[in-house]
Design a protein around this motif. Structure first.
Motif, PDB file in Angstrom:
ATOM      1  N   ALA A 230       0.810  -1.224   0.000  1.00 19.21           N
ATOM      2  CA  ALA A 230       0.000   0.000   0.000  1.00 19.21           C
ATOM      3  C   ALA A 230       0.848   1.281   0.000  1.00 19.21           C
ATOM      4  O   ALA A 230       0.571   2.206  -0.772  1.00 19.21           O
ATOM      5  CB  ALA A 230      -0.983  -0.021   1.170  1.00 19.21           C
ATOM      6  N   PRO A 231       1.898   1.368   0.826  1.00 20.36           N
ATOM      7  CA  PRO A 231       2.693   2.616   0.804  1.00 20.36           C
ATOM      8  C   PRO A 231       3.352   2.853  -0.557  1.00 20.36           C
ATOM      9  O   PRO A 231       3.564   3.994  -0.948  1.00 20.36           O
ATOM     10  CB  PRO A 231       3.758   2.382   1.884  1.00 20.36           C
ATOM     11  CG  PRO A 231       3.254   1.264   2.719  1.00 20.36           C
ATOM     12  CD  PRO A 231       2.398   0.414   1.843  1.00 20.36           C
ATOM     13  N   LEU A 232       3.682   1.765  -1.239  1.00 19.09           N
ATOM     14  CA  LEU A 232       4.310   1.916  -2.561  1.00 19.09           C
ATOM     15  C   LEU A 232       3.266   2.364  -3.592  1.00 19.09           C
ATOM     16  O   LEU A 232       3.541   3.212  -4.446  1.00 19.09           O
ATOM     17  CB  LEU A 232       4.959   0.600  -2.994  1.00 19.09           C
ATOM     18  CG  LEU A 232       5.980   0.019  -2.007  1.00 19.09           C
ATOM     19  CD1 LEU A 232       6.453  -1.347  -2.478  1.00 19.09           C
ATOM     20  CD2 LEU A 232       7.161   0.969  -1.862  1.00 19.09           C
ATOM     21  N   LEU A 233       2.069   1.782  -3.498  1.00 25.05           N
ATOM     22  CA  LEU A 233       0.999   2.198  -4.408  1.00 25.05           C
ATOM     23  C   LEU A 233       0.687   3.674  -4.172  1.00 25.05           C
ATOM     24  O   LEU A 233       0.383   4.423  -5.105  1.00 25.05           O
ATOM     25  CB  LEU A 233      -0.267   1.349  -4.191  1.00 25.05           C
ATOM     26  CG  LEU A 233      -0.121  -0.169  -4.346  1.00 25.05           C
ATOM     27  CD1 LEU A 233      -1.483  -0.858  -4.229  1.00 25.05           C
ATOM     28  CD2 LEU A 233       0.546  -0.548  -5.661  1.00 25.05           C
ATOM     29  N   ASP A 234       0.782   4.085  -2.919  1.00 20.63           N
ATOM     30  CA  ASP A 234       0.476   5.483  -2.600  1.00 20.63           C
ATOM     31  C   ASP A 234       1.554   6.447  -3.098  1.00 20.63           C
ATOM     32  O   ASP A 234       1.304   7.631  -3.279  1.00 20.63           O
ATOM     33  CB  ASP A 234       0.270   5.655  -1.082  1.00 20.63           C
ATOM     34  CG  ASP A 234      -1.017   4.986  -0.629  1.00 20.63           C
ATOM     35  OD1 ASP A 234      -1.876   4.706  -1.479  1.00 20.63           O
ATOM     36  OD2 ASP A 234      -1.152   4.732   0.586  1.00 20.63           O
ATOM     37  N   ILE A 235       2.751   5.950  -3.302  1.00 26.66           N
ATOM     38  CA  ILE A 235       3.798   6.781  -3.913  1.00 26.66           C
ATOM     39  C   ILE A 235       3.498   6.967  -5.403  1.00 26.66           C
ATOM     40  O   ILE A 235       3.632   8.053  -5.953  1.00 26.66           O
ATOM     41  CB  ILE A 235       5.185   6.131  -3.724  1.00 26.66           C
ATOM     42  CG1 ILE A 235       5.625   6.254  -2.259  1.00 26.66           C
ATOM     43  CG2 ILE A 235       6.234   6.786  -4.644  1.00 26.66           C
ATOM     44  CD1 ILE A 235       6.813   5.372  -1.904  1.00 26.66           C
ATOM     45  N   MET A 236       3.037   5.891  -6.032  1.00 27.05           N
ATOM     46  CA  MET A 236       2.826   5.923  -7.490  1.00 27.05           C
ATOM     47  C   MET A 236       1.427   6.378  -7.877  1.00 27.05           C
ATOM     48  O   MET A 236       1.202   6.735  -9.037  1.00 27.05           O
ATOM     49  CB  MET A 236       3.086   4.525  -8.078  1.00 27.05           C
ATOM     50  CG  MET A 236       4.519   4.046  -7.898  1.00 27.05           C
ATOM     51  SD  MET A 236       4.804   2.429  -8.659  1.00 27.05           S
ATOM     52  CE  MET A 236       4.084   1.344  -7.454  1.00 27.05           C
ATOM     53  N   GLY A 237       0.500   6.364  -6.939  1.00 25.79           N
ATOM     54  CA  GLY A 237      -0.882   6.647  -7.311  1.00 25.79           C
ATOM     55  C   GLY A 237      -1.610   7.539  -6.343  1.00 25.79           C
ATOM     56  O   GLY A 237      -1.095   7.883  -5.270  1.00 25.79           O
ATOM     57  N   LYS A 238      -2.822   7.904  -6.730  1.00 19.28           N
ATOM     58  CA  LYS A 238      -3.656   8.736  -5.854  1.00 19.28           C
ATOM     59  C   LYS A 238      -4.737   7.927  -5.146  1.00 19.28           C
ATOM     60  O   LYS A 238      -5.307   8.379  -4.164  1.00 19.28           O
ATOM     61  CB  LYS A 238      -4.298   9.875  -6.634  1.00 19.28           C
ATOM     62  CG  LYS A 238      -5.328   9.449  -7.664  1.00 19.28           C
ATOM     63  CD  LYS A 238      -5.977  10.667  -8.314  1.00 19.28           C
ATOM     64  CE  LYS A 238      -6.953  10.223  -9.399  1.00 19.28           C
ATOM     65  NZ  LYS A 238      -7.534  11.376 -10.118  1.00 19.28           N
ATOM     66  N   SER A 239      -5.051   6.751  -5.653  1.00 19.01           N
ATOM     67  CA  SER A 239      -6.037   5.926  -4.956  1.00 19.01           C
ATOM     68  C   SER A 239      -5.845   4.465  -5.337  1.00 19.01           C
ATOM     69  O   SER A 239      -5.210   4.152  -6.339  1.00 19.01           O
ATOM     70  CB  SER A 239      -7.460   6.380  -5.275  1.00 19.01           C
ATOM     71  OG  SER A 239      -7.720   6.279  -6.655  1.00 19.01           O
ATOM     72  N   ARG A 240      -6.416   3.604  -4.486  1.00 20.04           N
ATOM     73  CA  ARG A 240      -6.279   2.163  -4.734  1.00 20.04           C
ATOM     74  C   ARG A 240      -7.561   1.464  -4.308  1.00 20.04           C
ATOM     75  O   ARG A 240      -8.124   1.732  -3.258  1.00 20.04           O
ATOM     76  CB  ARG A 240      -5.073   1.594  -3.989  1.00 20.04           C
ATOM     77  CG  ARG A 240      -4.954   2.043  -2.548  1.00 20.04           C
ATOM     78  CD  ARG A 240      -3.641   1.568  -1.916  1.00 20.04           C
ATOM     79  NE  ARG A 240      -3.283   2.394  -0.774  1.00 20.04           N
ATOM     80  CZ  ARG A 240      -3.699   2.181   0.461  1.00 20.04           C
ATOM     81  NH1 ARG A 240      -4.487   1.170   0.731  1.00 20.04           N
ATOM     82  NH2 ARG A 240      -3.333   2.987   1.431  1.00 20.04           N
TER      83      ARG A 240
END
Ligand SMILES: NC(=O)C1=CN([C@@H]2O[C@H](COP(=O)(O)OP(=O)(O)OC[C@H]3O[C@@H](n4cnc5c(N)ncnc54)[C@H](OP(=O)(O)O)[C@@H]3O)[C@@H](O)[C@H]2O)C=CC1
Ligand SMILES: O=CC(=O)O
Length: 376
Positions: A230-240
């Protein structure tokens, strides 16, 4: 299964503003927030917008420009639990900026790409290099893959020197390519046979959102891997979004891109019709942008389309691939999709005219050819 991950060696840290130190996601009221998605679906869906506290190394100014919305909360992303070593396979239009954002956030990233020269810019930013997907997976805790299509995603994951060969218990594989559900399930089966975890996580959002860390992740698979990355997705994206079983993320992405491909084909028809009846298509773009059918895609691509320019953000060949896969999905459940089927034919014509690597907005050229009665 417990994941044995360690804290990355961050090179930058949060500035100590009160907003950034809050444990809760901040909700900035924006116009877009008045539109709330409905989650009346049979699939369990968990959505989380980028929490401010989970993007530890971005400067404050970049956070303040983001539109946050908050829906169903899932476990908070904790930067101190980020995987220590991250692999990234596939450095095309999307993979390069995504990997770059991880590096800039201080992550320890190891890259591989079929065309080795594309690794150079990332290595100069601090990335490590390995000469096969297998070696990347063997040397990393979590490996991301951003490949062109089902064939390449399968080959890179499961081929002779594929990532699965380097996987083992405690590791994770996150495939962010746009593929069909069957391919994703096959990849997941190979990865999980090694004892590793698997998450499909195709993204909505193009080149610019990838550069800006504004992607939307449509994930499904191992929930514990979703929480870990999740922290990595949050670096690359705005939502998941977490959508349940493998296949649901792929399906959601294909439905979204089926709509997008049809919208672009319809927009192209409108631009050409307006011109044929003596209107200025530039004015049409302006009118559309102010009404209920306004879409960022029309406003961004319309001005270049009227100049017959198609700088590539989303290659036309990938849009046609997504329509093809979406039509297969529709076929599998006997859902009529005549509009998408018609759009798909246009993209096929555009491909046959050598426009595969242009932006998908070049589909308008297929209609021009038709109007001028050129042979296909
Ligand atoms: N561009 C966009 O706006 C978006 C794209 N997507 C999806 O993301 C994925 C990647 O898109 P994008 O970055 O634009 O595509 P690109 O065509 O720019 O990059 C494709 C990547 O796949 C690699 N690749 C292709 N074939 C093979 C193969 N046989 N074996 C190994 N590697 C291979 C390429 O390697 P090489 O450099 O050697 O060619 C490259 O790294 C696609 O599934 C696309 O549908 C999703 C959202 C937005
Ligand atoms: O897949 C393309 C996108 O813009 O999203």
């Amino acid at each position: 299964m417990a994941m044995s991950f360690f804290k990355p060696n961050h090179t930058h840290h949060l500035s100590s503003t009160s907003i950034l130190n809050s444990p809760f996601p901040k909700v900035y009221p924006t116009k877009s927030m008045s539109i709330r998605p409905s989650f009346s679906t049979r699939i369990p869906i968990h959505f989380r917008a980028k929490p401010v506290s989970s993007v530890p190394t971005k400067p404050f100014f970049s956070l303040s420009s983001k539109a946050f919305s908050s829906q169903i909360s899932v476990s908070a992303a904790k930067p101190d639990e980020m995987p220590a070593r991250i692999g990234f396979l596939g450095l095309g239009i999307m993979g390069s900026p995504m990997a770059q954002n991880l590096i800039k956030a201080g992550c320890d990233v190891t890259v591989w790409n079929r065309t080795e020269s594309k690794c150079g810019p990332l290595i100069s930013l601090g990335a490590k290099y390995k000469s096969s997907p297998k070696e990347v997976a063997a040397s990393c805790d979590v490996t991301f893959a951003m490949l062109a299509d089902p064939e390449s995603a399968l080959d890179v994951a499961c081929g002779e020197h594929g990532a699965a060969k380097g996987m083992s218990p405690g590791k994770g594989y996150v495939d962010v390519s746009t593929v069909d559900g069957a391919t994703s399930k096959l990849i997941g089966t190979h990865i999980k046979a090694t004892g590793a975890l698997f998450l499909e996580a195709p993204v909505s959002g193009s080149k610019k959102p990838a550069e800006d860390g504004q992607l939307i992740f449509l994930t499904a698979g191992d929930r514990s891997l979703f929480d870990t990355v999740a922290p990595l997705l949050d670096i690359m994206g705005k939502s998941r979004f977490f959508l349940g079983d493998v296949g649901n993320g792929a399906a959601m992405k294909l439905v979204v891109n089926m709509i997008m491909g049809s919208m672009m084909a319809s927009f192209s028809e409108g631009l050409l019709l307006s011109e044929k009846v003596g209107l200025d298509p530039k004015v049409l773009v302006e009118v559309v942008s102010q009404g209920a059918i306004s879409a960022p895609m029309f406003s961004m691509k319309g001005p270049s389309m009227v100049q017959s320019l198609y700088p590539t953000a989303f290659p036309l060949k990938h849009q046609q691939k997504d329509l093809r896969l979406a039509l297969g999905l529709a076929e599998s459940v006997s859902q009529p999709t005549p509009i998408a089927a018609a759009a798909n034919e246009l993209y096929k014509v555009a491909k046959s005219r050598g426009l595969s690597d242009e932006d998908f907005s070049a589909v308008i050229e297929a209609l021009k050819a038709k109007l001028q009665n050129k042979p296909e």
